[in-house]
Design a protein around this motif. Structure first.
Motif, PDB file in Angstrom:
ATOM      1  N   GLN A  14       0.843  -1.231   0.023  1.00 28.85           N
ATOM      2  CA  GLN A  14       0.002  -0.013  -0.154  1.00 28.85           C
ATOM      3  C   GLN A  14       1.004   1.223   0.003  1.00 28.85           C
ATOM      4  O   GLN A  14       0.866   2.233  -0.865  1.00 28.85           O
ATOM      5  CB  GLN A  14      -1.008  -0.086   1.215  1.00 28.85           C
ATOM      6  CG  GLN A  14      -1.872  -1.249   1.169  1.00 28.85           C
ATOM      7  CD  GLN A  14      -2.826  -1.104   0.212  1.00 28.85           C
ATOM      8  OE1 GLN A  14      -3.802  -0.211   0.056  1.00 28.85           O
ATOM      9  NE2 GLN A  14      -2.936  -2.122  -0.622  1.00 28.85           N
ATOM     10  N   LYS A  78      -8.960   8.608  -2.584  1.00 26.00           N
ATOM     11  CA  LYS A  78      -8.528   7.858  -3.592  1.00 26.00           C
ATOM     12  C   LYS A  78      -9.065   8.324  -4.868  1.00 26.00           C
ATOM     13  O   LYS A  78      -8.436   8.477  -5.814  1.00 26.00           O
ATOM     14  CB  LYS A  78      -8.997   6.353  -3.374  1.00 26.00           C
ATOM     15  CG  LYS A  78      -8.425   5.336  -4.518  1.00 26.00           C
ATOM     16  CD  LYS A  78      -8.759   4.105  -4.061  1.00 26.00           C
ATOM     17  CE  LYS A  78      -8.528   3.107  -5.412  1.00 26.00           C
ATOM     18  NZ  LYS A  78      -8.616   1.626  -4.975  1.00 26.00           N
ATOM     19  N   LYS A 189      -5.586   0.665  -1.182  1.00 22.77           N
ATOM     20  CA  LYS A 189      -6.980   0.725  -0.304  1.00 22.77           C
ATOM     21  C   LYS A 189      -6.725   1.786   0.868  1.00 22.77           C
ATOM     22  O   LYS A 189      -6.020   1.513   1.808  1.00 22.77           O
ATOM     23  CB  LYS A 189      -7.241  -0.491   0.307  1.00 22.77           C
ATOM     24  CG  LYS A 189      -7.780  -1.687  -0.675  1.00 22.77           C
ATOM     25  CD  LYS A 189      -8.123  -3.029   0.088  1.00 22.77           C
ATOM     26  CE  LYS A 189      -8.227  -4.171  -1.167  1.00 22.77           C
ATOM     27  NZ  LYS A 189      -8.545  -5.554  -0.411  1.00 22.77           N
ATOM     28  N   LYS A 191      -7.981   3.534   3.735  1.00 22.34           N
ATOM     29  CA  LYS A 191      -9.332   3.789   4.923  1.00 22.34           C
ATOM     30  C   LYS A 191      -9.439   5.049   5.459  1.00 22.34           C
ATOM     31  O   LYS A 191      -8.633   5.575   6.206  1.00 22.34           O
ATOM     32  CB  LYS A 191      -8.632   3.044   5.931  1.00 22.34           C
ATOM     33  CG  LYS A 191      -8.409   1.300   5.718  1.00 22.34           C
ATOM     34  CD  LYS A 191      -8.068   0.531   6.742  1.00 22.34           C
ATOM     35  CE  LYS A 191      -7.367  -0.969   6.160  1.00 22.34           C
ATOM     36  NZ  LYS A 191      -7.034  -1.663   7.418  1.00 22.34           N
TER      37      LYS A 191
END
Length: 426
Positions: A14, A78, A189, A191
């Motif tokens: 990530q 994102k 990803k 969060k």
């Protein structure tokens, strides 16, 4: 130990993808920035025109920095990163066909910078979303290092591509890099808890009040106010280096196409060197020591640059413009001076930034940092505008002389000023 921690952090796919996105887009940003500066100078042969171009970068940032910050809190980051990347890439690719008109370049510069402002805020705000708290400092350090490295890479590639392939080749390359960067983000990803619609409505209703808290913190806290001044000055002087680079090189009889090789590349290398100096000696000396020395180095370099063109010997060497490798007797000393300018900038900026962060109240940190950034954009805009005008009318000597005196004076008085303001007392 540090290498082990870095290796562990880079094992996180990530974070690695986010870092690669940062590298690709920062190289692309500097490619476009330096390429447009070069294009405008060669198109107009005017330092004032370069200043106008820089206004087109700084003004949108000043206007949209707060809006971009709020957007990254309300919309998933994102999505912002991917969309801004694709918009940025499309704009740059389109501009590559329209580089013959000065005002067209300026228009696209505005649009490109708006897209970049949303991207930059979203990506920097995403780091805490994917990195554990105990690795956050290391992650930020790596991001800062990639910024300096990307500046070096971008400046080198601009002159290389412009000189040996095509003046618009850097724009093609930058467009491709940014589009490819969006691919990396698509694999991440992030969060993030996005506020619900009712909460967003409440925040928007109080938007002005929230924004002004940053201004109030700076105004009411003498420590923060003083550090803000030092940060704004050091950042603005770096922006000035971009603004005057092509014109200054022409004064020394070197083709403006090589401004990245001779000036910007050494500036970036100097910034990396300054970063290494701080990493080695940062715990041995107080921050005030580095700030003082950094300002004095900047002032000394500017003073030398102011007086070099006055040399009769140099005037005999600058009659005809040539590529830098044919005038190494001039280009190498200039490169050395700009590398020291980069060192001085980092020695001033990073310790002042650290002290700024340490003294900021947690509850207003983001807003105060945005306000500091806004003040930097405003100051850079004013400085770029007047530097271009003065350079065209009177030459570089008065501008560099005044700035060198201000920098040297600030350096000599910095210890007294910072201690009086309650900064760095331990």
């Amino acid at each position: 130990m540090q290498r082990q921690k870095t290796a562990e952090l880079l094992k996180s796919q990530q974070f690695l993808f986010l870092l690669l996105e940062q590298i690709f887009t920062q190289v692309a940003y500097h490619l476009v920035n330096f390429s447009l500066i070069l294009s405008v100078f060669k198109l107009t042969n005017s330092n004032f025109s370069v200043a106008i171009l820089l206004l087109c970068f700084y003004l949108p940032s000043a206007i949209f920095v707060t809006i971009a910050g709020l957007t990254s809190d309300f919309v998933h980051r994102k999505k912002i990163i991917i969309l801004s990347n694709l918009v940025w890439s499309t704009l740059v690719f389109t501009l590559s066909f329209l580089t013959k008109q000065f005002w067209t370049i300026c228009l696209f510069a505005v649009l490109i910078q708006i897209a970049d402002e949303f991207f930059f805020n979203a990506i920097t705000s995403s780091i805490p979303n994917i990195v554990p708290k105990d690795q956050l400092l290391l992650a930020n350090s790596l991001f800062n290092l990639t910024f300096y490295s990307s500046m070096v890479a971008g400046s080198f590639l601009v002159s290389l591509l412009s000189r040996f392939i095509s003046p618009v080749a850097p724009l093609y390359f930058a467009s491709g890099l940014t589009a490819f960067g969006a691919f990396f983000v698509s694999k991440i990803k992030i969060k993030q808890v996005v506020p619900s619609a009712p909460k967003r409505k409440i925040l928007l209703q109080n938007i002005f009040q929230e924004i002004t808290k940053g201004w109030q913190t700076i105004h009411e806290n003498s420590t923060i106010k003083t550090l803000t001044l030092f940060l704004v000055v050091s950042n603005s002087l770096l922006s000035l280096a971009y603004a005057i680079a092509p014109g200054l090189l022409s004064v020394f009889g070197i083709d403006a196409t090589d401004f990245s090789f001779v000036l910007i590349l050494p500036l970036g290398i100097g910034m990396i060197a300054g970063n290494l100096i701080l990493s080695k000696l940062g715990k041995k000396y107080r921050k005030i020591f580095f700030i003082q020395k950094g300002l004095i180095i900047i002032g000394a370099v500017l003073l030398i640059l102011a007086f070099i063109p006055k040399s009769n010997h140099l005037n005999s060497l600058t009659h005809k413009r040539m590529n830098f490798e044919k005038k190494l007797g001039i280009s190498l000393p200039l490169s050395l001076l700009f590398s020291f300018l980069g060192i001085g900038g980092v020695l001033t900026f990073i310790p002042a930034t650290t002290a700024f962060q340490e003294n900021l109240p947690e509850e207003v940190r983001g807003r105060t940092q945005s306000t500091n950034q806004l003040l930097t954009y405003i100051t850079s805009t004013i400085l770029a505008f007047f530097s271009g005008s003065i350079s065209d009318l009177l030459g570089f000597f008065p501008l560099l002389l005044v700035l060198s005196i201000l920098s040297l004076t600030s350096g000599l008085l910095s210890k007294k000023i910072l201690i009086k303001a309650g900064v760095l007392q331990n």
